[in-house]
Design a protein around this motif. Structure first.
Motif, short mmCIF file in Angstrom:
data_model
loop_
_atom_site.label_atom_id
_atom_site.label_comp_id
_atom_site.label_asym_id
_atom_site.label_seq_id
_atom_site.Cartn_x
_atom_site.Cartn_y
_atom_site.Cartn_z
N TYR A 44 87.72 90.91 99.24
CA TYR A 44 88.73 90.92 98.18
C TYR A 44 88.52 89.68 97.31
O TYR A 44 88.22 88.61 97.83
CB TYR A 44 90.15 90.86 98.75
N GLU A 45 88.67 89.84 96.01
CA GLU A 45 88.50 88.71 95.09
C GLU A 45 89.82 88.43 94.38
O GLU A 45 90.53 89.35 93.98
CB GLU A 45 87.44 89.04 94.03
N VAL A 46 90.14 87.14 94.22
CA VAL A 46 91.27 86.75 93.40
C VAL A 46 90.88 87.09 91.96
O VAL A 46 89.77 86.78 91.52
CB VAL A 46 91.57 85.24 93.55
N GLU A 47 91.78 87.74 91.22
CA GLU A 47 91.44 88.20 89.88
C GLU A 47 91.12 87.07 88.92
O GLU A 47 90.16 87.14 88.16
CB GLU A 47 92.58 89.06 89.32
N ALA A 48 91.92 86.02 88.91
CA ALA A 48 91.74 84.92 87.97
C ALA A 48 90.84 83.84 88.58
O ALA A 48 90.78 83.67 89.79
CB ALA A 48 93.08 84.32 87.61
N THR A 49 90.15 83.12 87.72
CA THR A 49 89.39 81.97 88.17
C THR A 49 90.24 80.72 88.03
O THR A 49 91.25 80.71 87.32
CB THR A 49 88.08 81.80 87.36
N SER A 50 89.85 79.65 88.70
CA SER A 50 90.59 78.39 88.69
C SER A 50 89.68 77.26 88.23
O SER A 50 88.46 77.33 88.39
CB SER A 50 91.12 78.07 90.09
N ALA A 51 90.29 76.22 87.71
CA ALA A 51 89.53 75.08 87.21
C ALA A 51 88.96 74.22 88.33
O ALA A 51 87.93 73.57 88.16
CB ALA A 51 90.41 74.22 86.30
N THR A 52 89.61 74.24 89.51
CA THR A 52 89.12 73.44 90.63
C THR A 52 88.96 74.31 91.88
O THR A 52 89.61 75.36 92.00
CB THR A 52 90.09 72.29 90.98
N ALA A 53 88.12 73.84 92.77
CA ALA A 53 87.90 74.57 94.03
C ALA A 53 89.17 74.57 94.87
O ALA A 53 89.47 75.56 95.55
CB ALA A 53 86.75 73.93 94.80
N THR A 54 89.94 73.50 94.81
CA THR A 54 91.19 73.42 95.58
C THR A 54 92.18 74.48 95.13
O THR A 54 92.80 75.16 95.95
CB THR A 54 91.81 72.01 95.45
N GLU A 55 92.33 74.64 93.81
CA GLU A 55 93.23 75.66 93.28
C GLU A 55 92.75 77.06 93.68
O GLU A 55 93.56 77.92 94.04
CB GLU A 55 93.31 75.57 91.76
N ALA A 56 91.46 77.29 93.61
CA ALA A 56 90.90 78.60 93.96
C ALA A 56 91.14 78.89 95.44
O ALA A 56 91.45 80.03 95.81
CB ALA A 56 89.41 78.65 93.64
#
Length: 73
Positions: A44-56
């Motif tokens: 499963y993939e989170v739809e949105a990307t994040s600016a940092t690896a921690t947020e992702a």
């Protein structure tokens, strides 16, 4: 960044992060089902990307909780 693993019954959800386009990161959850037969894995993939690896990773952990919460044993 370390993967985070959650277990519910015969299911194991592993939240992780992978690089995405433009220096962003995407959270990913691998759901494994082990009922004594051949293991079954779903990604499963989170739809949105994040600016940092921690947020992702936080997004992936939230997705893992939602997935496991919807499972009936």
């Amino acid at each position: 960044m370390e993967d985070v693993t959650y277990t519910k019954g015969i299911y194991t959800a592993t939240a992780t992060v992978r690089p995405a386009n433009s220096g962003h990161y995407q959270g990913v959850v691998s759901l494994a089902r082990d009922d004594g037969e051949e293991p079954e894995n779903v990604l499963y993939e989170v739809e949105a990307t994040s600016a940092t690896a921690t947020e992702a990773l936080e997004e992936a952990k939230a997705l893992a909780h939602r997935i496991l919460g919807e499972l009936e044993l």
